[in-house]
Enzyme design. Sequence first.
Site, PDB file in Angstrom:
ATOM      1  N   LYS A  33       0.769  -1.087  -0.034  1.00 52.62           N
ATOM      2  CA  LYS A  33      -0.069  -0.066  -0.040  1.00 52.62           C
ATOM      3  C   LYS A  33       0.923   1.219  -0.088  1.00 52.62           C
ATOM      4  O   LYS A  33       0.701   1.995  -0.897  1.00 52.62           O
ATOM      5  CB  LYS A  33      -0.898   0.050   1.277  1.00 52.62           C
ATOM      6  CG  LYS A  33      -2.027   0.985   1.386  1.00 52.62           C
ATOM      7  CD  LYS A  33      -2.824   1.040   2.499  1.00 52.62           C
ATOM      8  CE  LYS A  33      -3.889   1.733   2.564  1.00 52.62           C
ATOM      9  NZ  LYS A  33      -5.061   0.870   2.198  1.00 52.62           N
ATOM     10  N   ARG A 103      -2.851   3.442   8.857  1.00 55.50           N
ATOM     11  CA  ARG A 103      -3.357   2.099   8.269  1.00 55.50           C
ATOM     12  C   ARG A 103      -2.120   0.958   8.169  1.00 55.50           C
ATOM     13  O   ARG A 103      -0.944   1.540   8.031  1.00 55.50           O
ATOM     14  CB  ARG A 103      -3.977   2.111   6.949  1.00 55.50           C
ATOM     15  CG  ARG A 103      -5.092   3.042   6.894  1.00 55.50           C
ATOM     16  CD  ARG A 103      -5.735   2.979   5.335  1.00 55.50           C
ATOM     17  NE  ARG A 103      -6.484   4.092   5.281  1.00 55.50           N
ATOM     18  CZ  ARG A 103      -7.839   4.058   5.224  1.00 55.50           C
ATOM     19  NH1 ARG A 103      -8.141   2.987   5.219  1.00 55.50           N
ATOM     20  NH2 ARG A 103      -8.542   5.116   4.811  1.00 55.50           N
ATOM     21  N   GLY A 112      -8.038  -6.759   5.684  1.00 58.64           N
ATOM     22  CA  GLY A 112      -8.781  -6.853   7.045  1.00 58.64           C
ATOM     23  C   GLY A 112      -8.137  -7.502   8.165  1.00 58.64           C
ATOM     24  O   GLY A 112      -8.733  -7.873   9.204  1.00 58.64           O
ATOM     25  N   MET A 114      -5.252  -6.859   9.518  1.00 53.56           N
ATOM     26  CA  MET A 114      -4.411  -5.758  10.495  1.00 53.56           C
ATOM     27  C   MET A 114      -5.308  -4.502  10.826  1.00 53.56           C
ATOM     28  O   MET A 114      -6.528  -4.396  10.475  1.00 53.56           O
ATOM     29  CB  MET A 114      -3.195  -5.744   9.921  1.00 53.56           C
ATOM     30  CG  MET A 114      -2.183  -6.952  10.003  1.00 53.56           C
ATOM     31  SD  MET A 114      -0.579  -6.624   9.435  1.00 53.56           S
ATOM     32  CE  MET A 114      -0.748  -6.121   7.761  1.00 53.56           C
ATOM     33  N   ARG A 347      -4.450  -0.608  -7.077  1.00 55.05           N
ATOM     34  CA  ARG A 347      -3.705  -1.869  -7.114  1.00 55.05           C
ATOM     35  C   ARG A 347      -4.435  -2.658  -7.980  1.00 55.05           C
ATOM     36  O   ARG A 347      -5.390  -2.307  -8.700  1.00 55.05           O
ATOM     37  CB  ARG A 347      -4.329  -2.664  -5.730  1.00 55.05           C
ATOM     38  CG  ARG A 347      -5.581  -3.002  -5.396  1.00 55.05           C
ATOM     39  CD  ARG A 347      -5.967  -3.469  -4.003  1.00 55.05           C
ATOM     40  NE  ARG A 347      -7.249  -3.486  -3.866  1.00 55.05           N
ATOM     41  CZ  ARG A 347      -7.839  -3.441  -2.558  1.00 55.05           C
ATOM     42  NH1 ARG A 347      -7.022  -4.112  -1.673  1.00 55.05           N
ATOM     43  NH2 ARG A 347      -9.086  -3.507  -2.544  1.00 55.05           N
ATOM     44  N   HIS A 470      -9.911 -37.104  -0.411  1.00 61.18           N
ATOM     45  CA  HIS A 470     -10.383 -37.961  -1.336  1.00 61.18           C
ATOM     46  C   HIS A 470     -11.605 -37.342  -2.055  1.00 61.18           C
ATOM     47  O   HIS A 470     -11.194 -37.541  -3.432  1.00 61.18           O
ATOM     48  CB  HIS A 470     -10.864 -39.069  -0.431  1.00 61.18           C
ATOM     49  CG  HIS A 470     -11.981 -39.883  -1.292  1.00 61.18           C
ATOM     50  ND1 HIS A 470     -13.045 -40.136  -1.553  1.00 61.18           N
ATOM     51  CD2 HIS A 470     -11.248 -41.110  -1.817  1.00 61.18           C
ATOM     52  CE1 HIS A 470     -13.313 -41.085  -2.394  1.00 61.18           C
ATOM     53  NE2 HIS A 470     -12.280 -41.719  -2.840  1.00 61.18           N
ATOM     54  N   SER A 800       7.588 -42.749 -25.512  1.00 62.25           N
ATOM     55  CA  SER A 800       6.516 -41.999 -25.107  1.00 62.25           C
ATOM     56  C   SER A 800       6.271 -42.204 -23.496  1.00 62.25           C
ATOM     57  O   SER A 800       6.239 -43.777 -23.198  1.00 62.25           O
ATOM     58  CB  SER A 800       5.016 -42.286 -25.623  1.00 62.25           C
ATOM     59  OG  SER A 800       4.107 -41.714 -24.904  1.00 62.25           O
ATOM     60  N   CYS A 868       2.520 -39.082 -22.199  1.00 65.42           N
ATOM     61  CA  CYS A 868       1.158 -39.460 -22.333  1.00 65.42           C
ATOM     62  C   CYS A 868       0.462 -39.921 -21.167  1.00 65.42           C
ATOM     63  O   CYS A 868      -0.640 -40.264 -21.142  1.00 65.42           O
ATOM     64  CB  CYS A 868       0.729 -40.455 -23.466  1.00 65.42           C
ATOM     65  SG  CYS A 868       1.368 -42.039 -23.003  1.00 65.42           S
ATOM     66  N   TYR A 888       7.080 -33.409 -27.017  1.00 61.33           N
ATOM     67  CA  TYR A 888       5.533 -32.875 -26.922  1.00 61.33           C
ATOM     68  C   TYR A 888       5.082 -33.541 -25.665  1.00 61.33           C
ATOM     69  O   TYR A 888       5.616 -34.385 -24.933  1.00 61.33           O
ATOM     70  CB  TYR A 888       4.862 -33.466 -27.886  1.00 61.33           C
ATOM     71  CG  TYR A 888       4.771 -35.083 -27.988  1.00 61.33           C
ATOM     72  CD1 TYR A 888       3.598 -35.687 -27.322  1.00 61.33           C
ATOM     73  CD2 TYR A 888       5.608 -35.686 -28.669  1.00 61.33           C
ATOM     74  CE1 TYR A 888       3.649 -37.065 -27.309  1.00 61.33           C
ATOM     75  CE2 TYR A 888       5.556 -37.216 -28.805  1.00 61.33           C
ATOM     76  CZ  TYR A 888       4.312 -37.820 -27.833  1.00 61.33           C
ATOM     77  OH  TYR A 888       4.530 -39.031 -27.821  1.00 61.33           O
TER      78      TYR A 888
HETATM   79  C1  PEP Z   1       0.580 -44.574 -18.378  1.00 53.86           C
HETATM   80  O1  PEP Z   1       1.032 -45.591 -17.871  1.00 53.86           O
HETATM   81  O2  PEP Z   1       1.100 -43.434 -18.047  1.00 53.86           O
HETATM   82  C2  PEP Z   1       0.011 -44.486 -19.410  1.00 53.86           C
HETATM   83  C3  PEP Z   1      -0.410 -43.693 -20.278  1.00 53.86           C
HETATM   84  O3  PEP Z   1      -0.617 -45.908 -19.541  1.00 53.86           O
HETATM   85  P1  PEP Z   1      -1.859 -46.387 -18.971  1.00 53.86           P
HETATM   86  O4  PEP Z   1      -2.434 -45.265 -18.093  1.00 53.86           O
HETATM   87  O5  PEP Z   1      -3.156 -46.859 -19.998  1.00 53.86           O
HETATM   88  O6  PEP Z   1      -1.377 -47.488 -18.327  1.00 53.86           O
END
Ligand code: PEP
Length: 912
Positions: A33, A103, A112, A114, A347, A470, A800, A868, A888
Site C-alpha cells: 500500500k 493503516r 482486513g 490488521m 492496486r 479424497h 512415450s 502421455c 511434446y
Molecule cells: C501410463 O502408464 O502413463 C499410460 C499412459 O498408460 P495407462 O495409463 O494406460 O497404463
Amino acid sequence: MTTKFVYLFRDVEYAESYVGGDWDKVRSLLGGKGANLAEMTRIGAPVPPGFTVTTEACNAYLAAGMQFPEGMWEQELEAMRATEAETGKSFGDPSNPLLVSCRSGAKFSMPGMMDTVLNIGLNDETAAGMAELTGDERFVYDSYRRLVQMFGSVVLEIDDGAFEQPLEEHKREKGYKNDTEMTAEDWKIMTEKFKATIRAEMGRDFPQDPYEQLRLATEAVFKSWNGKRAIDYRNAAGIKHDLGTGVNIQTMVFGNMGWDSGTGVAFTRDPATGEKIMYGDYLLNAQGEDVVAGIRNTEPIEKMKDTLPQAYADFIEVTERLENHYREMQDVEFTVENKKLWMLQTRDGKRTAMATVKIAVDMAEEGLITKTDAVRKVKPVDVDTLLHPQFIFESKREAEESGKMIARGVNASPGAAVGRVYFDADTAEEKAKEDGRAVIMVRPFTKPDDVHGMLASKGILTSEGGATSHAAVVARQFGIPCVVGASTIRIDQVNRRLTAGEITVEEGDWISVDGTTGEVFVGEIDTVAPTLEEQTDLLRLLDWADEITATPGIRQAPEGWPDKGLQVWANADYPDDARRARSYGAKGIGLCRTEHMFFETERLPIVQDMILSDSVQGRQAALDKLLPFQRSDFDGLFEAMTGLPVIIRLIDPPLHEFMPDEHVLLEEVIEARLKGESIPEKEKLLGSIQALHESNPMMGLRGVRLSVMMPEIVSMQVRAIFEAAADVKLRGFEPHPEVMIPLTGHVNELHFIQPKLEEIAKAVMEEKGVSFSYKFGTMIEIPRAAITADEIAGAASFFSFGTNDLTQFVFGYSRDDAERNFLVKYVEDGILLQNPFQTIDENGVGEVMDIAVKKGRAARLDLEVGVCGEHGGDPESIHLCHRLGLNYVSCSPFRVPIARLAAAQAALEFAT
Ligand code: PEP
Ligand code: MG
C-alpha cells in the site's frame, strides 16, 4: 547515522536508492500500500499527503520487545511537520486541524487482517474547532466517536461489543433503525459514552493529545502483525512471517463534507467481462465504508460526470495514467472533498478468468503490453476455468448481495454446479439416475465407497478435508466441480439437513457450488458453458502461445535436440475425441488406447471368445471378427488427424479385465450348485477366469508381455492399423501412424515382436499398393527401460513416457490403491509435497526420465520423445518436460488449451 525508518510519499526515490533500485524491494520495505501511494504520488496523481513507517521499523519494534527503534519516533514527528506544511493544516490545532489515518500495509495484501485507526487528531478541542469550521456538527461528532470507538477496540483491545451495545441501546431508546437517523446531539452523547467505556474498561482516559494517539496507533498496527487473525491468514496464504507491516499515516479527506463531496470505488475495466469501460460506484456526501456497506444505494460511476464534472474529468485522466503506468487493470478508491479529487488507493484489480484473458489480449492489441506479456499474464488455471461451466456473473452477484452465500471452502475442482442436496452416496445416485435430478452430494468427507454417488452428482460439497482429500482428488479426476472443507456448515445426518448460520437447507433443496472459487450458495444460480470456439479472445491468446512455442531457438538444447518449445498432442481413442482435440489445437494424437474399443457391447463377447479359446485357430477366428471393427475405428482417427501423427498403442491391460467379475460368477455358480442345478458353461468360464488370476496383475501378463505370449492379437491390431491407414491414404488423406508397444522393460522384447509387426506393415502396404511414413516405438513405463534407453532406442524410433505406470514403478506405489490408502495423508502431512500421480516427481521420476532422454538420444539423435500419462496436462509437469527436452506432451482433449498456454510459459521461463 540512524537508519531511515520513515519515508514521505513524495520521497520514494530515497526508498528506491536505499534498497538498490529494485521495486520489489521497495514493496518489501514500504509494504504494498505504501509503495503504491508513493508511486501514485510520483506520477502526479492527487494523493493526500502522508508518509510510511517501514516494515523494518515494525520488525525492529517486535524484536526489541515492543520498543520503537532509535530515531523512529523523531522521524515520524518530522514527517508530521512536513505533512502539516504540505496541507497547510496543523495537527492538534483547533483553528485548522489536520486529521490523519493510520493503516497497516504489508508487502502482500492481507485484507482486513490488521489494524486501522481513522480521524487521529480529533479531541474535545479540535472537534469543537472543526464543527465551527465546517458548520457540520453531526459530521464532526460522528467522526470523533468513530475515532474513540476504533481507538478503544483496536489500540486498547476492548471488545467491540462494549461500544456496540450502548449505541444499540441509544438507538432503541430513540426509536431509530439506522445510524443515519442519529443527530449531532446523539453523536455527541455517544462520544462521551464511548470515552466513559474506555475509562471503565481500562482505568484511563481516551488520550486527548493527538501525538499520543498517533504513537499508540502506530504501535497497535505494528502489534497487529502478530495478531492471531494475521498469523492464521499468512499460514493459509503462504506469506512469510518475517516480512513485517508498514504503517501508512495519511491526511484524512472527507467525502461526507456535503453535496460537493463524495467517495467511490472503481475498476478501470469491467472485472467480470474485461470490457474496456470504467466500472464502479460512488456516493455523494458519504464515507468509504458507506459504499462498501451498502447502507445507501450507490450510483454508477459515469453519473459523476453530471454531479461532479471536474472531479470526474480528473478521475478519468488519472486512472488512465495509472493503467498506462502499471500496464494492468487497476482497482482504485477515491474521495472527492469539496469538488477536489483525491486518490486513496490503487492496486491491480481482481477479475474473473474471462476478464483476465480479455484484458491481456486487449492490452496487447492496444500496444500497452506485448503479446508475450499477455501470454505470461494468464494462468493455466484461468483457461481451465473458462472451459468449465461458470456462474453468470450478474446472477452470482445477485445471490451474494441477497445474502445467499452460505459458506466458503477450499476450491477443490473447478466449475459451477447447481443441484439438489443429498446426504449420502446411495441416495445421490438413486436421485440422479432414477429421477434424473441434478444432485449435489454433501458429506462431511468422502470415502472410496462414496465414489458412485460422486460420479452421479453435478457437484460435491464437504465440510471437512483439504485440497488433496479424497473428495478433492476424485472430483478433479472426473472434472466434477467440488468444494471441500466448508467448515461453517453443519450437517445433520439424522434430520437430513444442513445449517449454515441462520440458513437451513433440507434434503432435496437446491444449492449452487462454485468449485472455482470455493463458494457455496443456497438456491439456483444460472450458469453458462461457453465452448472454446465462442471464446475468441482465448483462441487469439492461444495462437500467440503457439507462436512462442514454435519459435526456433526458444529452447536451449544440445545439437540435434528440439530447439522449439513443446508441442501439445492429445490422448484420444475415438474419431470424435480426435476431432475435438484437433479443434482445441492438438498437433497429434499421443495415445490411442486400443483396448477401450474392445469393451464395446458388440465386441466384448468376441474378445472373451478370443481369450477363452484353447487353440490358435479358435483365437484367430475371433480376431478375424474383431479386425473390421478395429480397422473402422482407426480409419476415422486417421481421417480426423490427416497430416498429423497418430500414436496407436497395442493392447496393454491384463486379460482378466475383459472378463466377467470372478466373485460375481463364483456366487452364481455356488448358488446353482446348492440348488443342484447344472450350469456347465458358467463352470467352465469360472475355471478359465480363475486360470487367468494373477496376484499382481499390474506387474503380470500385460503390455508387451501379452504380445510375446499371444502375438496373434497385436498382429491383428497392426494389420487393422495399416489397412485403415492405406484406405484413408487412398481416399486422399495423409495418415501418419505410429505404432506403440507398451510396458517394455528389455530391448529383447522389442527384438522378439517388432520385426514380425513391421513385416505385417510392409505386407499390407504392398497388398494395397500405397506407402506412407510410419514409425514403431515404445512406451517408457518400466524403470529398467529408462535405464537401458540406449539399447531400447536401437529398436524404437520414438519413446512415450507412460508416467502413470512409471510413477507407480519408480515409487513402488500401486496406482490403483495408493491414493485411497495412504497418499492423501502423505500429502497432507508433508511427507510428499505433491501427489506424484498428478505432478511428476522431479527428483525421482524426473531423474529417471532425464536418463532415458539422454541415453535414448545418444543412440538415436532424432528420437521423438513425449509423455502421455495424466501428467501431460499438468502445468508444472509441462515445465519439467520442457526442461527435459521432450518433443511434446499429450493430454486429454479438454486440457489441450491449458497445456498450450503452459508450454508457451515454460518456453518463456527458460528462454535463453
Ligand atoms: C501410463 O502408464 O502413463 C499410460 C499412459 O498408460 P495407462 O495409463 O494406460 O497404463
Ligand atoms: Mg501405462
